[in-house]
Design a protein around this motif. Structure first.
Motif, PDB file in Angstrom:
ATOM      1  N   UNK A 129       0.878  -1.217   0.028  1.00  0.00           N
ATOM      2  CA  UNK A 129      -0.062   0.180   0.135  1.00  0.00           C
ATOM      3  C   UNK A 129       0.940   1.183  -0.102  1.00  0.00           C
ATOM      4  N   UNK A 130       0.482   2.187  -0.585  1.00  0.00           N
ATOM      5  CA  UNK A 130       1.238   3.608  -0.693  1.00  0.00           C
ATOM      6  C   UNK A 130       1.330   4.154   0.649  1.00  0.00           C
ATOM      7  N   UNK A 131       0.252   3.778   1.626  1.00  0.00           N
ATOM      8  CA  UNK A 131       0.221   4.498   2.875  1.00  0.00           C
ATOM      9  C   UNK A 131       0.952   3.671   3.864  1.00  0.00           C
ATOM     10  N   UNK A 132       1.408   2.247   3.488  1.00  0.00           N
ATOM     11  CA  UNK A 132       2.322   1.464   4.205  1.00  0.00           C
ATOM     12  C   UNK A 132       3.411   2.167   3.922  1.00  0.00           C
ATOM     13  N   UNK A 133       3.873   2.562   2.477  1.00  0.00           N
ATOM     14  CA  UNK A 133       5.446   2.911   2.560  1.00  0.00           C
ATOM     15  C   UNK A 133       5.443   4.401   3.192  1.00  0.00           C
ATOM     16  N   UNK A 134       4.423   4.948   3.173  1.00  0.00           N
ATOM     17  CA  UNK A 134       4.259   6.531   3.723  1.00  0.00           C
ATOM     18  C   UNK A 134       4.619   6.168   5.266  1.00  0.00           C
ATOM     19  N   UNK A 135       4.224   5.216   5.861  1.00  0.00           N
ATOM     20  CA  UNK A 135       4.191   5.067   7.282  1.00  0.00           C
ATOM     21  C   UNK A 135       5.681   4.867   7.823  1.00  0.00           C
ATOM     22  N   UNK A 136       6.551   4.567   6.824  1.00  0.00           N
ATOM     23  CA  UNK A 136       7.909   4.347   7.134  1.00  0.00           C
ATOM     24  C   UNK A 136       8.691   5.578   7.418  1.00  0.00           C
ATOM     25  N   UNK A 137       7.991   6.739   7.161  1.00  0.00           N
ATOM     26  CA  UNK A 137       8.649   8.075   7.415  1.00  0.00           C
ATOM     27  C   UNK A 137       8.977   7.908   9.100  1.00  0.00           C
ATOM     28  N   UNK A 138       8.133   7.522  10.052  1.00  0.00           N
ATOM     29  CA  UNK A 138       8.283   7.492  11.334  1.00  0.00           C
ATOM     30  C   UNK A 138       9.630   6.707  11.532  1.00  0.00           C
ATOM     31  N   UNK A 139       9.737   5.448  11.151  1.00  0.00           N
ATOM     32  CA  UNK A 139      10.988   4.673  11.841  1.00  0.00           C
ATOM     33  C   UNK A 139      12.384   5.453  10.956  1.00  0.00           C
ATOM     34  N   UNK A 140      12.138   5.838   9.915  1.00  0.00           N
ATOM     35  CA  UNK A 140      13.294   6.183   9.242  1.00  0.00           C
ATOM     36  C   UNK A 140      13.859   7.719   9.776  1.00  0.00           C
TER      37      UNK A 140
ATOM     38  N   UNK B  98      14.011   1.430  -3.602  1.00  0.00           N
ATOM     39  CA  UNK B  98      14.004   0.154  -3.492  1.00  0.00           C
ATOM     40  C   UNK B  98      15.256  -0.162  -4.612  1.00  0.00           C
ATOM     41  N   UNK B  99      15.980  -1.119  -4.298  1.00  0.00           N
ATOM     42  CA  UNK B  99      17.133  -1.341  -5.117  1.00  0.00           C
ATOM     43  C   UNK B  99      16.638  -1.786  -6.577  1.00  0.00           C
ATOM     44  N   UNK B 100      15.530  -2.319  -6.790  1.00  0.00           N
ATOM     45  CA  UNK B 100      15.014  -2.618  -8.163  1.00  0.00           C
ATOM     46  C   UNK B 100      14.357  -1.517  -9.187  1.00  0.00           C
ATOM     47  N   UNK B 101      14.527  -0.389  -8.584  1.00  0.00           N
ATOM     48  CA  UNK B 101      13.749   0.799  -9.435  1.00  0.00           C
ATOM     49  C   UNK B 101      14.855   1.929  -9.405  1.00  0.00           C
ATOM     50  N   UNK B 102      14.719   2.686 -10.467  1.00  0.00           N
ATOM     51  CA  UNK B 102      15.584   3.836 -10.647  1.00  0.00           C
ATOM     52  C   UNK B 102      14.864   5.086 -10.372  1.00  0.00           C
ATOM     53  N   UNK B 103      13.512   4.746 -10.191  1.00  0.00           N
ATOM     54  CA  UNK B 103      12.678   5.917  -9.623  1.00  0.00           C
ATOM     55  C   UNK B 103      12.297   5.581  -8.119  1.00  0.00           C
ATOM     56  N   UNK B 104      11.976   6.769  -7.395  1.00  0.00           N
ATOM     57  CA  UNK B 104      11.863   6.510  -5.878  1.00  0.00           C
ATOM     58  C   UNK B 104      10.422   5.873  -5.654  1.00  0.00           C
ATOM     59  N   UNK B 105      10.266   5.495  -4.618  1.00  0.00           N
ATOM     60  CA  UNK B 105       9.027   4.800  -4.401  1.00  0.00           C
ATOM     61  C   UNK B 105       7.964   5.682  -3.617  1.00  0.00           C
ATOM     62  N   UNK B 106       8.758   6.704  -2.683  1.00  0.00           N
ATOM     63  CA  UNK B 106       7.866   7.626  -2.133  1.00  0.00           C
ATOM     64  C   UNK B 106       8.943   8.871  -1.925  1.00  0.00           C
ATOM     65  N   UNK B 107       8.250  10.085  -2.369  1.00  0.00           N
ATOM     66  CA  UNK B 107       8.939  11.269  -1.897  1.00  0.00           C
ATOM     67  C   UNK B 107       7.936  11.911  -1.307  1.00  0.00           C
ATOM     68  N   UNK B 108       8.158  12.646  -0.033  1.00  0.00           N
ATOM     69  CA  UNK B 108       7.428  13.279   0.873  1.00  0.00           C
ATOM     70  C   UNK B 108       8.044  14.398   1.642  1.00  0.00           C
ATOM     71  N   UNK B 109       7.662  15.625   1.771  1.00  0.00           N
ATOM     72  CA  UNK B 109       7.876  16.723   2.534  1.00  0.00           C
ATOM     73  C   UNK B 109       7.222  16.579   3.879  1.00  0.00           C
ATOM     74  N   UNK B 110       7.983  16.277   4.965  1.00  0.00           N
ATOM     75  CA  UNK B 110       7.350  15.706   6.304  1.00  0.00           C
ATOM     76  C   UNK B 110       7.219  17.147   7.246  1.00  0.00           C
ATOM     77  N   UNK B 111       6.442  17.490   7.663  1.00  0.00           N
ATOM     78  CA  UNK B 111       6.443  18.801   8.595  1.00  0.00           C
ATOM     79  C   UNK B 111       6.191  18.177  10.060  1.00  0.00           C
ATOM     80  N   UNK B 112       7.169  18.819  10.938  1.00  0.00           N
ATOM     81  CA  UNK B 112       7.421  18.299  12.405  1.00  0.00           C
ATOM     82  C   UNK B 112       7.221  19.673  13.301  1.00  0.00           C
ATOM     83  N   UNK B 113       6.653  19.482  14.338  1.00  0.00           N
ATOM     84  CA  UNK B 113       6.844  20.717  15.338  1.00  0.00           C
ATOM     85  C   UNK B 113       7.785  20.209  16.524  1.00  0.00           C
TER      86      UNK B 113
END
Length: 150
Positions: free
Chosen positions: A62-73, A132-147
């Motif tokens: 799921x795209x949102x599963x990929x996005x959820x990796x923002x937190x641990x990264x 991911x290693x198998x792609x030349x394109x990113x799988x997710x690009x996000x601008x994350x905003x934190x306080x």
């Protein structure tokens, strides 16, 4: 991991590369668990037999599963010491340029884009790029905003 000793040190580092984190494997078991938690059981995520005959050749995360990796990264990429808290505030942009096949190892890089002073702390924007290693394109690009609360 990039560690800043204070919010002032973070302010001075705008534009800095925060490094690389990962990989985190998006196994089929993890994808199935995400489907259960979010009640998103679309066949392309959970039906391996049907997905095998699709254009993807396998199930995809799921795209949102990929996005959820923002937190641990981010936990591995950015630490600011001497503050009370770092809170998720939102996202400015999110794109999923290519799907993540089941079993892929996802890694992330991050750049500190902006630190804006706010009462009691700052708003911080970090650009995350997941690959991911198998792609030349990113799988997710996000601008994350934190306080960050001082």
């Amino acid at each position: 991991m990039t560690t800043f000793s204070s919010l002032g040190e973070l302010r001075a580092a705008v534009g800095a590369d925060l490094g690389t984190a990962g990989p985190i494997t998006l196994s089929q078991e993890r994808i199935n668990g995400f489907a259960d938690v979010t009640e998103d059981h679309q066949w392309i995520h959970i039906d391996a037999e049907r997905a095998a005959s699709s254009n993807f050749g396998t199930t995809i995360a799921h795209g949102y599963l990929t996005l959820a990796l923002v937190a641990p990264f981010l936990e591995k990429l950015l630490v600011v010491e001497g503050v009370q808290a770092t809170l998720n505030y939102g996202l400015d942009t999110v794109r999923f340029p290519t799907p993540v096949p089941s079993g892929s190892d996802v890694s992330a890089t991050a750049t500190l884009e902006e630190v804006i002073d706010k009462p009691g702390g700052a708003e911080v924007r970090v650009k995350m790029t997941m690959t991911i290693p198998s792609s030349t394109k990113p799988v997710c690009v996000a601008t994350v905003v934190m306080r960050i609360v001082e």
